[in-house]
Design a protein around this motif. Structure first.
Motif, PDB file in Angstrom:
ATOM      1  N   SER A  58      37.625 -76.798 -80.057  1.00  0.00           N
ATOM      2  CA  SER A  58      36.878 -77.944 -79.530  1.00  0.00           C
ATOM      3  C   SER A  58      35.398 -77.581 -79.462  1.00  0.00           C
ATOM      4  O   SER A  58      35.026 -76.421 -79.651  1.00  0.00           O
ATOM      5  N   ALA A  59      34.562 -78.563 -79.140  1.00  0.00           N
ATOM      6  CA  ALA A  59      33.131 -78.300 -78.967  1.00  0.00           C
ATOM      7  C   ALA A  59      32.919 -77.364 -77.783  1.00  0.00           C
ATOM      8  O   ALA A  59      32.048 -76.493 -77.812  1.00  0.00           O
ATOM      9  N   THR A  60      33.737 -77.518 -76.751  1.00  0.00           N
ATOM     10  CA  THR A  60      33.646 -76.639 -75.581  1.00  0.00           C
ATOM     11  C   THR A  60      33.975 -75.201 -75.962  1.00  0.00           C
ATOM     12  O   THR A  60      33.344 -74.262 -75.477  1.00  0.00           O
ATOM     13  N   ASP A  61      34.957 -75.030 -76.850  1.00  0.00           N
ATOM     14  CA  ASP A  61      35.327 -73.698 -77.325  1.00  0.00           C
ATOM     15  C   ASP A  61      34.147 -73.046 -78.055  1.00  0.00           C
ATOM     16  O   ASP A  61      33.842 -71.875 -77.849  1.00  0.00           O
ATOM     17  N   PHE A  62      33.454 -73.818 -78.913  1.00  0.00           N
ATOM     18  CA  PHE A  62      32.268 -73.307 -79.610  1.00  0.00           C
ATOM     19  C   PHE A  62      31.220 -72.851 -78.595  1.00  0.00           C
ATOM     20  O   PHE A  62      30.702 -71.741 -78.677  1.00  0.00           O
ATOM     21  N   GLU A  63      30.888 -73.718 -77.632  1.00  0.00           N
ATOM     22  CA  GLU A  63      29.865 -73.408 -76.635  1.00  0.00           C
ATOM     23  C   GLU A  63      30.244 -72.178 -75.819  1.00  0.00           C
ATOM     24  O   GLU A  63      29.410 -71.310 -75.548  1.00  0.00           O
ATOM     25  N   SER A  64      31.510 -72.076 -75.444  1.00  0.00           N
ATOM     26  CA  SER A  64      31.981 -70.931 -74.662  1.00  0.00           C
ATOM     27  C   SER A  64      31.829 -69.634 -75.455  1.00  0.00           C
ATOM     28  O   SER A  64      31.339 -68.627 -74.930  1.00  0.00           O
ATOM     29  N   ARG A  68      33.775 -82.663 -88.698  1.00  0.00           N
ATOM     30  CA  ARG A  68      35.040 -82.790 -89.412  1.00  0.00           C
ATOM     31  C   ARG A  68      36.129 -82.239 -88.522  1.00  0.00           C
ATOM     32  O   ARG A  68      35.992 -81.178 -87.943  1.00  0.00           O
ATOM     33  N   LEU A  69      37.206 -82.948 -88.421  1.00  0.00           N
ATOM     34  CA  LEU A  69      38.346 -82.483 -87.658  1.00  0.00           C
ATOM     35  C   LEU A  69      39.473 -82.181 -88.624  1.00  0.00           C
ATOM     36  O   LEU A  69      39.820 -83.007 -89.458  1.00  0.00           O
ATOM     37  N   ASN A  70      40.040 -81.000 -88.522  1.00  0.00           N
ATOM     38  CA  ASN A  70      41.200 -80.650 -89.324  1.00  0.00           C
ATOM     39  C   ASN A  70      42.386 -80.647 -88.386  1.00  0.00           C
ATOM     40  O   ASN A  70      42.498 -79.795 -87.515  1.00  0.00           O
ATOM     41  N   LEU A  71      43.239 -81.604 -88.539  1.00  0.00           N
ATOM     42  CA  LEU A  71      44.403 -81.727 -87.679  1.00  0.00           C
ATOM     43  C   LEU A  71      45.636 -81.321 -88.458  1.00  0.00           C
ATOM     44  O   LEU A  71      45.954 -81.904 -89.488  1.00  0.00           O
ATOM     45  N   SER A  72      46.345 -80.320 -87.963  1.00  0.00           N
ATOM     46  CA  SER A  72      47.517 -79.850 -88.689  1.00  0.00           C
ATOM     47  C   SER A  72      48.602 -80.911 -88.745  1.00  0.00           C
ATOM     48  O   SER A  72      49.453 -80.895 -89.621  1.00  0.00           O
ATOM     49  N   GLY A 107      44.096 -69.716 -82.160  1.00  0.00           N
ATOM     50  CA  GLY A 107      43.351 -70.191 -81.005  1.00  0.00           C
ATOM     51  C   GLY A 107      41.906 -69.753 -80.961  1.00  0.00           C
ATOM     52  O   GLY A 107      41.263 -69.815 -79.931  1.00  0.00           O
ATOM     53  N   GLY A 108      41.352 -69.271 -82.051  1.00  0.00           N
ATOM     54  CA  GLY A 108      39.964 -68.812 -82.028  1.00  0.00           C
ATOM     55  C   GLY A 108      39.207 -69.294 -83.237  1.00  0.00           C
ATOM     56  O   GLY A 108      39.727 -70.007 -84.075  1.00  0.00           O
ATOM     57  N   ALA A 109      37.958 -68.890 -83.319  1.00  0.00           N
ATOM     58  CA  ALA A 109      37.103 -69.303 -84.433  1.00  0.00           C
ATOM     59  C   ALA A 109      37.395 -68.437 -85.641  1.00  0.00           C
ATOM     60  O   ALA A 109      37.698 -67.269 -85.530  1.00  0.00           O
ATOM     61  N   ARG A 110      37.296 -69.027 -86.796  1.00  0.00           N
ATOM     62  CA  ARG A 110      37.381 -68.324 -88.066  1.00  0.00           C
ATOM     63  C   ARG A 110      36.194 -68.778 -88.882  1.00  0.00           C
ATOM     64  O   ARG A 110      35.761 -69.914 -88.763  1.00  0.00           O
ATOM     65  N   VAL A 111      35.684 -67.902 -89.723  1.00  0.00           N
ATOM     66  CA  VAL A 111      34.523 -68.283 -90.521  1.00  0.00           C
ATOM     67  C   VAL A 111      34.887 -68.314 -91.988  1.00  0.00           C
ATOM     68  O   VAL A 111      35.746 -67.583 -92.438  1.00  0.00           O
TER      69      VAL A 111
END
Length: 178
Positions: free
Chosen positions: A20-26, A51-55, A78-82
């Motif tokens: 989420s955007a909150t996850d990015f900010e955190s 863009r939202l990628n919804l499984s 549950g985390g960021a990937r680049v």
């Protein structure tokens, strides 16, 4: 999953995948984000159409196997990937100020070359100098290897006529993303 266009202070553009955007900010506040090329911790969000990628979303027409994408894997983790930014940027996205479009293409080509090298060589780690000597003197099978050597070991290898190439590998390529 929320996919954001990011850039570091050196102008390297890449994507970040977040819950989420909150996850990015955190993650940004805790200093967990870094550039996959130069490891700079100064990462900023670039303007883009989100863009939202919804499984659980249906696969786009003509695209097979969307559930095995990096987005799905990142959602599970549950985390960021680049991932590197493609040469044609999404609509509404701009390059970091002062970065010519050719820089994005060159970045892509360098990353692909490093990925290919890593896929076709064996990582011998700190045993690099020893293994390079074994191969050079016919004591081990000839193959492509990579690893770490101290400056002294590199000089000794050169003195013995063993050619090596120093190639810094971005941290993002050292481990699989998925």
């Amino acid at each position: 999953m929320l996919v954001l266009n990011l850039a570091c202070e050196a102008g390297h553009a890449f994507e970040g995948w977040f819950a989420s955007a909150t996850d990015f900010e955190s993650q940004q506040e805790r200093g967990l984000l870094s550039c996959p090329l130069c490891n700079s911790a100064t990462v900023r969000r670039m303007p883009s159409a989100p863009r939202l990628n919804l499984s659980s979303a249906a696969e786009p027409k003509g695209v097979k196997g969307a559930k095995g994408t990096m987005a799905a894997e990142a959602a599970k983790a549950g985390g960021a990937r680049v991932a590197e930014t493609p040469p044609s940027l999404p609509s509404g996205t701009s390059l970091p100020e002062g970065v010519p479009p050719i820089a994005i293409e060159l970045q892509k080509q360098v990353m692909q070359a490093v990925r290919t090298l890593m896929a076709k060589t064996e990582d011998v780690g700190d045993r690099f100098a020893t293994e390079a000597r074994r191969i050079h003197y016919g004591e081990a099978e000839e193959r492509g290897i990579r690893g770490r050597a101290t400056p002294d070991e590199a000089r000794e290898l050169a003195d013995e006529g063993i050619d090596i190439v120093a190639l810094p590998v971005p941290d993002a390529l050292k481990d699989p993303l998925q």
